[in-house]
Every structure is written in structure tokens, then in C-alpha cells.
Design an enzyme around this catalytic site. Structure first.
Site, PDB file in Angstrom:
ATOM      1  N   THR A 203      -0.569  -7.463  -0.759  1.00 43.99           N
ATOM      2  CA  THR A 203       0.036  -8.013   0.385  1.00 43.99           C
ATOM      3  C   THR A 203       0.001  -6.898   1.355  1.00 43.99           C
ATOM      4  O   THR A 203      -0.967  -6.810   1.979  1.00 43.99           O
ATOM      5  CB  THR A 203       1.507  -8.488   0.237  1.00 43.99           C
ATOM      6  OG1 THR A 203       2.443  -7.359  -0.331  1.00 43.99           O
ATOM      7  CG2 THR A 203       1.576  -9.609  -0.835  1.00 43.99           C
TER       8      THR A 203
ATOM      9  N   LYS B  52       0.622  -5.294  -7.959  1.00 45.98           N
ATOM     10  CA  LYS B  52       0.736  -5.114  -6.561  1.00 45.98           C
ATOM     11  C   LYS B  52       2.313  -4.850  -6.164  1.00 45.98           C
ATOM     12  O   LYS B  52       3.335  -5.279  -6.889  1.00 45.98           O
ATOM     13  CB  LYS B  52       0.545  -6.780  -5.951  1.00 45.98           C
ATOM     14  CG  LYS B  52       1.573  -7.558  -5.853  1.00 45.98           C
ATOM     15  CD  LYS B  52       1.777  -7.609  -4.416  1.00 45.98           C
ATOM     16  CE  LYS B  52       3.452  -7.765  -4.003  1.00 45.98           C
ATOM     17  NZ  LYS B  52       3.683  -7.494  -2.681  1.00 45.98           N
TER      18      LYS B  52
ATOM     19  N   THR C   3       9.690  -4.776  -9.999  1.00 43.30           N
ATOM     20  CA  THR C   3       9.746  -5.013  -8.380  1.00 43.30           C
ATOM     21  C   THR C   3       8.527  -5.388  -7.975  1.00 43.30           C
ATOM     22  O   THR C   3       8.257  -4.975  -6.936  1.00 43.30           O
ATOM     23  CB  THR C   3      10.516  -4.014  -7.624  1.00 43.30           C
ATOM     24  OG1 THR C   3      11.632  -3.827  -8.399  1.00 43.30           O
ATOM     25  CG2 THR C   3      10.920  -4.615  -6.252  1.00 43.30           C
TER      26      THR C   3
ATOM     27  N   GLU D  76       5.081   1.147   1.746  1.00 44.94           N
ATOM     28  CA  GLU D  76       4.921   1.028   3.148  1.00 44.94           C
ATOM     29  C   GLU D  76       5.490   2.115   3.979  1.00 44.94           C
ATOM     30  O   GLU D  76       6.756   2.538   3.771  1.00 44.94           O
ATOM     31  CB  GLU D  76       5.722  -0.418   3.499  1.00 44.94           C
ATOM     32  CG  GLU D  76       5.187  -1.514   2.832  1.00 44.94           C
ATOM     33  CD  GLU D  76       6.247  -2.675   3.000  1.00 44.94           C
ATOM     34  OE1 GLU D  76       7.333  -2.494   3.434  1.00 44.94           O
ATOM     35  OE2 GLU D  76       5.752  -3.764   2.783  1.00 44.94           O
TER      36      GLU D  76
ATOM     37  N   ASN E 205       7.923  -2.936   8.801  1.00 44.71           N
ATOM     38  CA  ASN E 205       9.016  -4.125   8.357  1.00 44.71           C
ATOM     39  C   ASN E 205       9.797  -4.761   9.658  1.00 44.71           C
ATOM     40  O   ASN E 205      10.374  -5.470   9.162  1.00 44.71           O
ATOM     41  CB  ASN E 205       9.890  -3.409   7.207  1.00 44.71           C
ATOM     42  CG  ASN E 205       9.120  -3.155   6.002  1.00 44.71           C
ATOM     43  OD1 ASN E 205       8.634  -4.081   5.502  1.00 44.71           O
ATOM     44  ND2 ASN E 205       9.000  -2.141   5.702  1.00 44.71           N
TER      45      ASN E 205
ATOM     46  N   SER F  22       3.622 -11.828   7.047  1.00 43.51           N
ATOM     47  CA  SER F  22       2.817 -12.494   6.183  1.00 43.51           C
ATOM     48  C   SER F  22       2.560 -12.103   4.755  1.00 43.51           C
ATOM     49  O   SER F  22       3.333 -11.069   4.536  1.00 43.51           O
ATOM     50  CB  SER F  22       1.271 -12.256   6.800  1.00 43.51           C
ATOM     51  OG  SER F  22       0.865 -10.734   6.635  1.00 43.51           O
TER      52      SER F  22
END
EC number: 2.3.1.35
Lengths: 384, 384
Positions: free
Chosen positions: A146, A168, A179, A259, A379, A384
Site C-alpha cells: 500500500t 506488507k 500488524t 511511513e 497520514n 487509498s
């Protein structure tokens, strides 16, 4: 290599059109046997996505012939329609490959609260089935990304058998059991009880000790499938260690790709009175936003470490706490010690050692990330 | 007005040179009686600053004649030297004003792990004592600022008596009992037991329900001093409500001035099975970094609200959860409901309503902030 490193597995990853940008979004992993043994662990979030509710039931049988995974939508908080969509996906895979739908696990990842475009997903299953290959592990790993910047795979090759896997995960990383989406495969000749024992032991000290941002997902799924194709039945300890090593490798990759992160923080808690104490302290440090900001700013702000420890119920005396950052003991006996200017924080990996001076428990390591403006940007715009 | 709104109090705020930038950094609040009644609540962080350890002992006696507060250094994690410095500060105030050191509360705020420059602080006490005035409340409130962009005061005037107060706090805001320095004063003629009851009740539903960044301070101190100078002894309920109103006002000001924040998030949990459940759920939502980022991006990402609720132990059925953002019920029965595009998030205040559909408990409100790049910038560079 990924999930096709072990003999007896084929996989595929294709673009079904679930993602609007046209990137790969559907993966299929098939166990061609002779065994179909499997084990799984799932999120402990009480708000569970439809595919988690489905796959938990499938795993109770201990048999998984195929796993179908999609990115581009988590199918979480989607009500009865969401569960029907997961069911329809499993039925479609079963019909296409001549399998039993009750032995097909489903996993989804992406935005919560949006139903999946089944008009695109179901034809994608045909496309993925046609693409299945013994070399398809890499493409499957790519199709489940993602916000991941890289796909994540790991393999441990042993004498005649192997454990491989893909993962992922880049955000909402704070395990209740795990997670992220992870599929592990092995050609070891073991039953589902043996797999379950090894998998639970492995996730407890690997994925469960990753805490990128304190946010537990609704979709966490870690599956371990065994084909038995090697005809080798490894000893319990050797197998468990191989599974642990692959999980550890993938967990480290998750943290490395979190991220917006600029630092990977290795928090080691030593001399705790119990393992539970050590985990609680490690997690409290890992989740302290002010400390995460300080690490981002390369500021060895040990006061924030002590402040985080102080919020736990772990056994310790505030006047005996010691903290090292990158090997420099900046805090001894709860107070100022070595010069903080000695701490070199230029590298991506930052090591924090928290000495509770309260017992002799083996060290516990929790991995976390720093908090950055990039995390906020990513964030505050993610959809998406 | 601040702490000098009530009769019987003088205050001062001066620049002692503790802060390198020359800003005011030392405040003094003196109760001139006739009563010296007092109550206090302190951080529940187990790593407590030296002034907290000192003031907890002072408050056990129920009498406080003066409070000396400094910004520019928290005097936390400073070992025996830190406690000696706090003691010396109280002794200096006692000698200067002809008071008993055992009745002088001390509070400090600033960077953890650095000892105070006593060569500047002690002469500053002389300076502050000389500046004491019935109009000094404003200056005292200014002198306790750290990263606060504004000073915070509040007053409730009643019939013949008043409750006033000042607060500082802009980060490390997640109360164990309170998460900031607050001094409240009243000229009501009440004893320390009455003050204590009113103060604990007030902080439980005000400061304790503020959670800006999930980080609990080592220095939280909330003091309530009564001079009795009004010669009015208000009824319990009326007094308690006045104290609560001042605390609520100050708590709201703290959230409104949180470091780097662009949004104030009012989280209301309704229909919980118990108040504890409601607080646990509200706090879990308040601390979810992904949701805080989404709010910053004006994205009504209710999936992250459900994901946060799902990590709690509160009573609820995932399929009966309802969530409204700014009055729009974007989630009903755990699934998609009203169009998220109807949510208008342009204003600073964002209201999240989480309906647990599990009981009839009175609504509980937790206040939080969004997570922004400015928060990261401010806290990756903070060192004063």
C-alpha cells in the site's frame, strides 16, 4: 523468492484495477501439497475486518489450500456487505482453481470503511490464477503493497527444506498479535499444530515487538502454510528458529520502511523484574511522541525516556534507572551522567538501552520509529 | 486578575536569568491570610521532579503560605542535588518573607535532566519578593510560560468571593492527575479538606480529560490556596462548581495553545456501559496518531476512530458502533453511513462523537489536538 522459495507453492501478483492508479493489487498464493497444513495469527483489535473474521474461521480447520490478498481496500467496517464480498472472493478462487472455499484464506489492506470493487476484484482472480508460477513470489509481494516503498520478502534455506515469506506494512504498525499482512510458506513436512506452535512463538518476539506508530490495524494477518513437499520433518526447535528468523527479518524490514520515518529506534530493556515489565516499558518508550520527535531531531533527550518509563506499572526505583543512547550512559541512577554531546545520532539506527535495575530478565527489544513531518504529511492525506 | 483576583493574595513575576533569553522565569504567589488552607494534586508519573516530591510533603500539612514557581528548568531527574536546590529555594523564600519553609510549595517547569542555576534563582527570589503586589497575578502567569504562546488565567467571581487561577502548559500534556503547573486561589473561608474535595473533583473531569500528546509530565502540579479573606464560606456544591469552572476554562486554554496544533478535538463518548469505559475509549481515540494526522488534513477518517475504539477493553459490539464527526454520522452500526463529504472541517474545533451503544452513562468529553509538522519541528528542537 518470497513465498515460492519453499517447494510446493505457486504465486502470482497482478493489477486487477482495485487501485485507481493501476498498480498491482491482487496476490494469490497456492499450496500444491501434498500437505495443506496451516496456522495463523490475527489482529487483537476488536474491530476486525471482514477478511479477518473469515480467515479466522478457515484457520480453525488447520487446512489452507490458497490465500488471496488484495491491496487498495481493507474491507474493514463494511458491515454484512463486506463479509459477503470476502465470502464471494473465496468462492471465486475455489471455483477457478477447483478447491474448497472453506480452505481459502482471504486478506485485505487499504482504507478502512470502503467496500471493495468486486466487479474488478473477481475478474482479477481469473487473471491471477492464469499467472500462477513457481517464480511468482516476488510479484505477489509487490501486489500487496500500500504505502510501502519497497516490497518485503525473506527466506531461510535449511538442509532440504526452507521457510520463506512476504510482508506488507508501513503504517498503523503496533501489533496486538501482528500488524500487517504476512504470508509464510514452508515445504517442511509438519502438521498444523506444529506450525501453530512455531508461528505463535515467533510472532510473540518479532512482529509483536514492532511499534512504529502505536496504532493497531483492523486487518493484521500472519499465515504460515506448509506443503510437506520437501518430505523433511525438521526438529521442533530448528523449525521454530527458522520461522522466527524469517519473522524477525520481515519485522525489521517493516520498521525500516515505516511511513515518513527517518530513524529506526532499537529499544532494549535490560534487568527488568519480568518479561512483561520489560515489554511494557519498551512499548511506553516506543510510543512517546515527544521522544520520537527528539530522536528525529538527533537530540539525545533522555529525560523523555525516563518520563515514559515513569508512566508504567513496571517494578523499578526512579533513583536507580540508567539510560544509554547509542552506547553513551547519559543517565545513571535517575540523574545526569555522561555528557550528552558524546552521543552520535547521525545514523538511521538509534539504540536506546533502558536499565531498570530491578531483576535479571533476559533483554527485551522493541523496535520503533521517529516521528517526522513526513509522517504527518503522509497520514494527513492518505486515502487509498 | 489570575491568582490575585481573590482577596488576600499578592503575586509577582520577574526575570531572574534562569532562561538564557532573558524572559520572565520566576513567579511568587503569597497567601496573606487570614487562612493558609491549601490542597494539591500532582503528577502520577512515577518519575517525579524534585519540586513535586517537596510540595507533596508540604501539602500533607494542608497549609501553604507561598508558592514559588520557575520556568526555564524542570529540576526533574536531577538526583539529590535537585532536591537540595528545591529545599534551598523554599528556605530562601521563607527567610525573605518571614515564613515557615515547610509551608512553601515549589514548582518548576522546563527541560528535564538539567540542574537549576541557583546563583540566579536565589537572588531572583529577593527581586520577586520586592515586586509582590495585589495586581501581580498577570505577571506571575507570564513568568511560568515555557513554550506557551500565551499566558493562561481564569476567574469566577461569585457573591463576595472568587476563584482565580493561572496555568502553564503546551506540551507533554496527558494528565495522570494533571499535566501542567496550575495555581488556583480563592478568598473563600474554607479549610483544606473542603479545598481538597473540590479540587480533586474538578481536576478529574477537566485537566484529567485533556490529552494533547499522550505524554505525561514529571512536574504536574495543581494547587488551590484559600485565604479566607472574603469571610464567606460558600456551600460545598457552589464552591466545587466554581473551582470546576476555572479548571475547565484553563484546561480548554491549554488545549487551545498546544504545541504546533492546528485543531482542537473534542471527543465525546456517549452511551458507554461505565464512566471508566467512556474515558478509556475517549483517551484511545485522543492518542491515535493516525487519526490526529487525518484531522490535521481535514479528513473525516472515521475508520481510524473505530480502529482506536477496537484496541480498548470497553464494553461494545463492533457492529453497533456509531461515529459522528462535526455532527455528521459517518458511521452507523460499525459501517459506512452518511456521506463523509458532508463533514465541514475548516474550523479549529473538531467534534467527534463516539456512540458505544452499550449503556446509559453520562457523556464523557476528552480534549485532544491534531498532530502536525509544526509539533514535530517544535519538539525535535526543544531544549529550553
Amino acid at each position: 523468492m518470497s513465498v515460492t522459495a519453499a517447494k510446493g507453492f505457486t504465486a502470482a501478483g497482478i493489477a486487477a484495477g482495485i487501485k485507481e492508479n493501476g498498480n498491482p493489487d491482487l496476490a494469490l498464493v497456492v499450496n500444491n501439497g501434498p500437505r495443506l497444513a496451516a496456522a495463523g495469527v490475527f489482529t487483537s483489535n476488536r474491530v476486525k475486518a471482514a477478511p479477518v473474521l473469515w480467515s479466522e474461521q478457515v484457520l480453525k480447520g488447520g487446512l489452507v489450500s490458497a490465500v488471496v490478498l488484495n491491496s487498495g481496500g481493507a474491507n474493514a467496517c463494511t458491515g454484512p456487505q463486506g463479509f459477503q464480498d470476502t465470502h464471494a472472493t473465496a468462492e471465486k478462487v475455489a471455483a477457478t482453481l477447483g478447491l474448497n472455499a472453506g480452505e481459502i484464506a482471504v486478506a485485505s489492506t487499504g482504507l478502512i470503511g470502503v467496500t471493495l470493487p468486486m466487479d474488478k476484484l473477481l475478474p482479477g482472480v481469473d487473471q491471477a490464477a492464469a499467472a500462477l508460477s513457481e517464480h511468482g513470489g516476488e510479484k505477489a509481494a509487490i501486489a500487496i503493497k500500500t504505502t510501502d516503498s519497497v516490497h518485503k520478502t525473506a527466506v531461510v534455506q535449511k538442509d532440504g527444506w526452507a521457510v520463506g515469506g512476504m510482508a506488507k506494512g508501513a503504517g498503523m504498525l503496533a501489533p496486538g498479535l501482528a500488524t500487517m499482512l504476512v504470508v509464510l510458506t514452508t515445504d517442511a513436512d509438519l502438521d498444523s499444530a506444529a506450525l501453530d506452535g512455531a508461528l505463535r512463538a515467533a510472532t510473540r518476539t518479532t512482529f509483536d515487538r514492532v511499534d512504529s506508530d502505536g496504532c493497531m490495524s483492523t486487518n493484521d494477518t500472519v499465515l504460515l502454510l506448509a506443503s510437506g513437499a520437501s518430505q523433511v520433518a525438521p526438529a521442533h526447535d530448528e523449525f521454530a528458529e527458522a520461522v522466527r528468523a524469517v519473522c524477525d527479518d520481515l519485522a525489521r524490514q517493516l520498521i525500516g520502511d515505516a511511513e515518513g520515518a527517518s530513524k529506526d529506534i532499537r529499544i532494549e530493556v535490560i534487568n527488568a523484574a519480568s518479561e512483561d515489565d520489560a515489554v511494557e516499558v519498551g512499548r511506553s518508550i516506543a510510543r512517546n511522541n515527544l521522544l520520537k520527535c527528539a530522536i528525529h531531531g538527533e537530540d539525545p533527550n533522555w529525560g523523555r525516556v525516563l518520563s515514559a518509563i515513569g508512566t508504567t506499572a513496571a517494578a523499578f526505583d526512579p533513583n536507580q534507572l540508567n539510560v544509554a543512547i547509542n552506547g553513551v550512559w547519559v543517565c545513571k541512577n535517575g540523574s545526569v551522567s555522561e555528557d550528552r554531546d558524546l552521543v552520535d545520532m547521525r545514523y538511521r539506527e538509534v539504540r536506546i538501552t533502558a536499565d531498570l535495575a530491578a531483576g535479571t530478565t533476559e533483554p527485551v527489544v522493541i523496535w520503533a520509529n521517529d516521528l517526522t513531518a513526513d509522517y504527518v504529511h503522509e497520514n494527513s492525506a492518505y486515502s487509498s
